[in-house]
Design a protein around this motif. Structure first.
Motif, PDB file in Angstrom:
ATOM      1  N   SER A   1      44.250  35.400  29.436  1.00  0.00           N
ATOM      2  CA  SER A   1      43.551  35.189  30.700  1.00  0.00           C
ATOM      3  C   SER A   1      44.507  35.365  31.880  1.00  0.00           C
ATOM      4  N   ALA A   2      43.928  35.604  33.059  1.00  0.00           N
ATOM      5  CA  ALA A   2      44.745  35.780  34.259  1.00  0.00           C
ATOM      6  C   ALA A   2      45.489  34.497  34.613  1.00  0.00           C
ATOM      7  N   ALA A   3      44.923  33.343  34.243  1.00  0.00           N
ATOM      8  CA  ALA A   3      45.573  32.074  34.545  1.00  0.00           C
ATOM      9  C   ALA A   3      46.893  31.918  33.783  1.00  0.00           C
ATOM     10  N   GLU A   4      47.062  32.658  32.717  1.00  0.00           N
ATOM     11  CA  GLU A   4      48.279  32.545  31.927  1.00  0.00           C
ATOM     12  C   GLU A   4      49.416  33.416  32.450  1.00  0.00           C
ATOM     13  N   ASN A   5      49.158  34.283  33.427  1.00  0.00           N
ATOM     14  CA  ASN A   5      50.171  35.243  33.868  1.00  0.00           C
ATOM     15  C   ASN A   5      51.394  34.576  34.482  1.00  0.00           C
ATOM     16  N   GLY A   6      51.227  33.396  35.040  1.00  0.00           N
ATOM     17  CA  GLY A   6      52.386  32.696  35.591  1.00  0.00           C
ATOM     18  C   GLY A   6      53.412  32.333  34.543  1.00  0.00           C
TER      19      GLY A   6
END
Length: 563
Positions: free
Chosen positions: A321-326
């Protein structure tokens, strides 16, 4: 009718069946039976033959098996009680002992630094060497006068020979006495006791002959470290020195002792690793699965082993997910070029986040996909991202056929590179099924996915190395009851020929564990190209190391699993 009084009265007698024999008759019967003079009809039936009633004869092999069991037990007890010796080896006082073992080999315990396991021989005896204490005067003389290390080889060799001879004599006496005493206690006769003692000596001689016949003098070049020694790869040197310089056992043994001496002199700091300038060092990681501790582990390995490049074979994320990119923010600061290939838990969004890091000015992050080769650290590397994204439940996974299909596309790209006279050195993919399609086109292929370390030669002589989970199973590890180990490997390649020389398998403890193991392998030995699953290893406690905060899945999935 009245009895005639003129006839004499006969005395009353018992029937013959119940007549009581006199004592002299019993004694005479016993003597005749002892001397074997009784007629056949008066002898007792042979107890060793079947008689009426179905009595089975005793097993004729049981006495021999019983004697062998008593012999082995007595020999083992003898070795445990009096089978060890105390012998000086260079600047150290050691205790040597022989112990029964199905695997054989040599165990060197260097307290408090850890232990080394050597596959020195194949025999039912293991040699245990405990470094008891360091002689301060001899150690100080070596440290203050380094020129004396040049003569340490002959001293070590002489000490080991003397200690081995003494140990052999002591062990022979131990097994002889142990087996004899135990047999005497069991049988209470001298003949079985002497037989057991002789059999114990024969077994010890046979084991010694087997150990001599299978002795591997180069076993010291492939030790398994545990404890603090796992953090000191310089104890056995770098890949180039292993392959070309230390081909004689006693030389390596002298080097080992001298390095251990230095470790004792400076227990607060371990000696720094001195890389060979002609060796390229590649760190292979895989299946991090959102474990933040993995970044610190990778950074520590990069600094300790002076890594030239890092190859990540995917599944860095868990859901893509995009939330995991950090989670990817530490990647540019790991200290070495980072090559990444997409796994089945990494989405297109994840790959775009990696590509964004790669596009930054001066970035050392690279994405491998579509078979496009990259030149990094003198190596030509190509890879292809996993064609499946299994966390997306709206799309049905196409399974192994899709992996093989994309693998054939990668193989076609590698053939094109070979035709252009720019052959690829390493092929990279997440799923082993995909990268197996490149067999015969590259000397080395790297993969992950199955959370289990393995190493094999494919039919086309391509070496396939599969790494386990560098994240210890990551956030998904809560599915299991026991912690999954944290795994990574350091590959040593010849910088001139780009050929694999050796590799170190690094295994750290999982949840709540502070253990570390380093096992070195040489690429020249075909025996090392087999499965090397680290699940069966039993590491010993070592200094605190970064570990996984979560347990691992209990099962071992197949290459086609959607892990």
């Amino acid at each position: 009718m009245a009895r005639d009084a003129r006839k004499s009265r006969k005395p009353f007698r018992l029937p013959h069946q119940v007549r009581k024999p006199t004592i002299p008759r019993v004694l005479r019967h016993w003597r005749e039976r002892r001397r074997g003079r009784l007629p056949p009809d008066r002898r007792r039936p042979d107890r060793t033959r079947p008689v009426a009633g179905g009595t089975r004869p005793p097993n004729p092999y049981l006495p021999g098996l019983a004697l062998i069991t008593v012999t082995l037990a007595g020999a083992w007890l003898g070795l445990l009680i009096v089978g060890g010796i105390t012998a000086p080896v260079g600047p150290m006082d050691t205790k040597m002992a022989l112990r029964p073992s199905l695997a054989g080999g040599t165990e060197i315990n260097v307290s408090p630094l850890g232990a080394l396991a050597l596959r020195s021989h194949d025999a039912p005896l293991r040699l245990d060497v405990d470094v008891d204490q360091l002689d301060q005067e001899r150690a100080a003389a070596l440290v203050n006068h380094p020129e004396r290390i040049a003569g340490l080889e002959e001293e070590i060799t002489s000490d080991v020979r003397a200690g081995t001879a003494d140990l052999a004599l002591r062990s022979a006496l131990a097994v002889f006495a142990g087996a004899g005493v135990l047999a005497l206690a069991v049988y209470r006769r001298p003949r079985p006791a002497l037989g057991a003692a002789g059999l114990a000596l024969a077994l010890l001689a046979a084991s010694g002959g087997t150990a001599y016949a299978t002795w591997n003098p180069k076993s010291v070049l492939e030790p398994k470290f545990s404890g603090l020694l796992a953090s000191a790869p310089s104890v056995v040197g770098n890949a180039r020195s292993i392959v070309s310089d230390f081909d004689v056992y006693q030389r390596e043994l002298a080097r080992l002792v001298s390095n251990v001496t230095k470790l004792y002199e400076a227990t607060s700091t371990l000696p720094a690793y001195q890389p060979d300038p002609s060796t390229t060092r590649v760190l292979h990681v895989s299946d991090i699965h959102l474990n933040p501790a993995a970044w610190q582990i990778i950074k520590s390995l990069v600094e300790q082993y002076d890594i030239d490049t890092i190859i990540d074979t995917g599944d860095t994320m868990d859901h893509g997910s995009a939330a995991e990119n950090g989670f990817l923010d530490p990647v540019p600061d790991l200290g070495a070029p980072y090559l990444w290939v997409r796994g089945n838990h990494d989405s297109d969004t994840t790959q775009k986040a990696f590509e964004k890091l790669a596009d930054k000015k001066g970035s050392n992050v690279h994405v491998l996909d579509d078979g496009v080769p990259l030149n990094v650290a003198g190596l030509r590397i190509a890879g292809w991202g996993d064609p499946q994204f299994t966390p997306d439940r709206s799309v049905k996974p196409e399974g192994d056929p899709e992996e093989r299909k994309v693998g054939r596309q990668l193989a076609m790209a590698l053939r094109a590179q070979r035709a252009a006279d720019t052959p690829v050195d390493i092929a990279v993919a997440h799923n082993p099924l995909l990268v197996k399609e490149t067999d015969g086109l590259v000397p080395l292929a790297l993969a992950g996915h199955i959370h289990q370390r393995s190493n094999e030669f494919l039919s086309g002589r391509t070496r396939l190395m599969i790494e386990a989970s560098t994240g210890g199973g990551g956030l998904r590890a809560v599915e299991g009851d026991t912690p999954e180990k944290v795994s990574a490997s350091v590959l040593y390649l010849d910088r001139d020929k780009d050929e694999l020389q050796a590799w170190d398998e690094i295994t750290l403890g999982g949840l709540g564990l502070t253990t570390a193991e380093v096992t070195r392998h040489l690429a020249g030995d075909d025996d090392n190209a087999g499965s090397s699953d680290d699940k069966g290893s039993s590491p010993t406690p070592s200094s605190p190391t970064p570990s996984s905060p979560t347990p691992s899945p209990a099962r071992s999935p197949s290459p086609g699993d959607s892990r």
